[in-house]
Design a protein around this motif. Structure first.
Motif, PDB file in Angstrom:
ATOM      1  N   VAL A 158      -5.610   0.359   8.868  1.00 26.36           N
ATOM      2  CA  VAL A 158      -5.984  -0.516   7.691  1.00 26.36           C
ATOM      3  C   VAL A 158      -5.051  -1.615   7.691  1.00 26.36           C
ATOM      4  N   ASP A 159      -5.895  -2.775   7.564  1.00 32.13           N
ATOM      5  CA  ASP A 159      -4.894  -4.009   7.657  1.00 32.13           C
ATOM      6  C   ASP A 159      -5.075  -5.102   6.316  1.00 32.13           C
ATOM      7  N   GLU A 160      -4.234  -5.009   5.568  1.00 35.50           N
ATOM      8  CA  GLU A 160      -4.310  -5.849   4.394  1.00 35.50           C
ATOM      9  C   GLU A 160      -5.389  -5.356   3.658  1.00 35.50           C
ATOM     10  N   PRO A 161      -5.656  -4.219   3.308  1.00 36.94           N
ATOM     11  CA  PRO A 161      -7.118  -3.570   2.652  1.00 36.94           C
ATOM     12  C   PRO A 161      -7.159  -4.041   1.066  1.00 36.94           C
ATOM     13  N   THR A 162      -6.042  -4.294   0.293  1.00 38.53           N
ATOM     14  CA  THR A 162      -6.246  -4.531  -0.830  1.00 38.53           C
ATOM     15  C   THR A 162      -6.169  -6.092  -1.328  1.00 38.53           C
ATOM     16  N   ALA A 163      -5.802  -6.859  -0.293  1.00 39.93           N
ATOM     17  CA  ALA A 163      -5.730  -8.398  -0.655  1.00 39.93           C
ATOM     18  C   ALA A 163      -6.757  -8.772  -1.087  1.00 39.93           C
ATOM     19  N   GLY A 164      -6.759  -9.373  -2.421  1.00 32.72           N
ATOM     20  CA  GLY A 164      -7.898  -9.990  -3.287  1.00 32.72           C
ATOM     21  C   GLY A 164      -8.794  -9.107  -4.022  1.00 32.72           C
ATOM     22  N   LEU A 165      -8.472  -7.755  -4.023  1.00 35.07           N
ATOM     23  CA  LEU A 165      -8.916  -6.921  -5.163  1.00 35.07           C
ATOM     24  C   LEU A 165      -8.533  -7.068  -6.418  1.00 35.07           C
ATOM     25  N   ASP A 166      -9.199  -6.860  -7.339  1.00 34.42           N
ATOM     26  CA  ASP A 166      -8.879  -6.614  -8.841  1.00 34.42           C
ATOM     27  C   ASP A 166      -8.188  -5.399  -9.021  1.00 34.42           C
ATOM     28  N   PRO A 167      -7.258  -5.403 -10.049  1.00 31.51           N
ATOM     29  CA  PRO A 167      -6.628  -4.278 -10.219  1.00 31.51           C
ATOM     30  C   PRO A 167      -7.133  -2.783 -10.252  1.00 31.51           C
ATOM     31  N   VAL A 168      -8.599  -2.933 -10.836  1.00 28.08           N
ATOM     32  CA  VAL A 168      -9.167  -1.672 -10.929  1.00 28.08           C
ATOM     33  C   VAL A 168      -9.644  -1.228  -9.583  1.00 28.08           C
ATOM     34  N   GLU A 169     -10.179  -2.199  -8.725  1.00 31.15           N
ATOM     35  CA  GLU A 169     -10.569  -1.912  -7.360  1.00 31.15           C
ATOM     36  C   GLU A 169      -9.501  -1.180  -6.637  1.00 31.15           C
TER      37      GLU A 169
END
Length: 297
Positions: A158-169
């Motif tokens: 998984v490459d940069e999977p949480t970039a741009g997600l809000d805290p809950v997501e």
């Protein structure tokens, strides 16, 4: 099932040397790969995922030559790239069914059971018939994990999977990754230090195409015990003087003042107080040091 990388080198046609004789060993469970943008992380991930050829070096996955036995590797691989495209008008249910067929799952019963289980696991069951274009960023990332898990892969990237997600997501996504990582190799490539601290029991830091640190996050933190000092600074001239005289780890705003963290073997005086080291301290110091490789056993 170990993944062993030896002497991996890649130079692009524009002259950029993305990987410089990189060596790395990854075991089961979650493995964090940290580095700034342009460090070579995505190049390494694409090479492991058989999407591009290295100029030199070898990659072995449990006795399989990744560079030469691409089709064999692809049957064992789940991949969520940084830029994950989907057909916008197709539902998640139909898309997963289509991808399952492409992965060789020809039995309709087996395919139905697998797709439904993955939609449940990624908390997308209620939205399974909605067009993917209507999904939020977090839902699209969870769909990306669902497609990566098709056919029970042994290696997941998984490459940069949480970039741009809000805290809950982000929290929901990290919990999902954590559950997956108990049974297979999961390589989490990111520049977000907090993701690695929360998930991974082993990690590596890449800078300028080379591994500059490899080991357990807890052991990396021990190397900085009693060597990180902090002070709140409000005067810009004082901040400039500290930057000129001490080894700065990081400077960040805190309540309108600058929290200055420095590395020092002993008390630097001048109002600094000792603080516990964190993984960001390790990361910033290793990125700054560049090509000096440290392996923590």
């Amino acid at each position: 099932m170990p993944l062993t990388i030896t002497g991996l080198t890649k130079t692009y046609s524009n002259g950029v040397q993305a990987l410089k004789g990189l060596n790395l060993t990854v075991g089961n469970n979650m493995f964090g790969l940290l580095g700034p943008n342009g460090a070579g992380k995505s190049t390494l991930m694409r090479t492991i995922a058989t999407l591009q050829e290295p100029d030199a070096g070898e990659i072995w996955l449990d006795g399989i030559n990744v560079v030469k036995q691409k089709e064999t590797v692809r049957r064992l691989l789940g991949y969520l790239p940084q830029e994950f495209g989907v057909y916008p008008k197709i539902s998640a249910l139909d898309m997963l069914n289509h991808l399952a067929v492409m992965k060789g799952i020809t039995s309709s019963g087996e395919r139905k059971s697998m797709v439904e289980a993955l939609l449940q696991q990624t908390n997308l069951w209620d939205a399974r018939k909605k067009a993917l274009s209507t999904y939020s960023g977090g839902m699209k990332q969870r769909f990306g994990i669902a497609q990566a898990l098709l056919a029970n892969p042994k290696l997941i990237i998984v490459d940069e999977p949480t970039a741009g997600l809000d805290p809950v997501e982000r929290h929901r996504f990290l919990n999902l990754l954590s559950a997956i990582g108990r049974d297979v190799i999961v390589i989490l490539s990111t520049h977000i230090v907090e993701d690695v601290r929360e998930l991974c029991n082993r990690m590596a830091i890449i800078s300028n195409g080379q591994v500059v640190l490899e080991g357990a996050p807890s052991e990396a933190l021990e190397t900085l015990a009693s060597r990180i000092w902090s002070k709140l600074v409000t005067d810009e001239s004082e901040l400039e003087a500290i930057e000129a005289q001490m080894q700065i780890v990081s400077v960040q705003l805190l309540g309108g003042a600058h929290e200055v963290r420095v590395y020092a073997e002993s008390d630097p005086g001048n109002g600094f107080r000792p603080v516990d080291a964190n993984l960001e301290d390790v990361y910033f110091l290793k990125i700054e040091s560049g090509a000096t490789t440290a392996k923590i056993n």
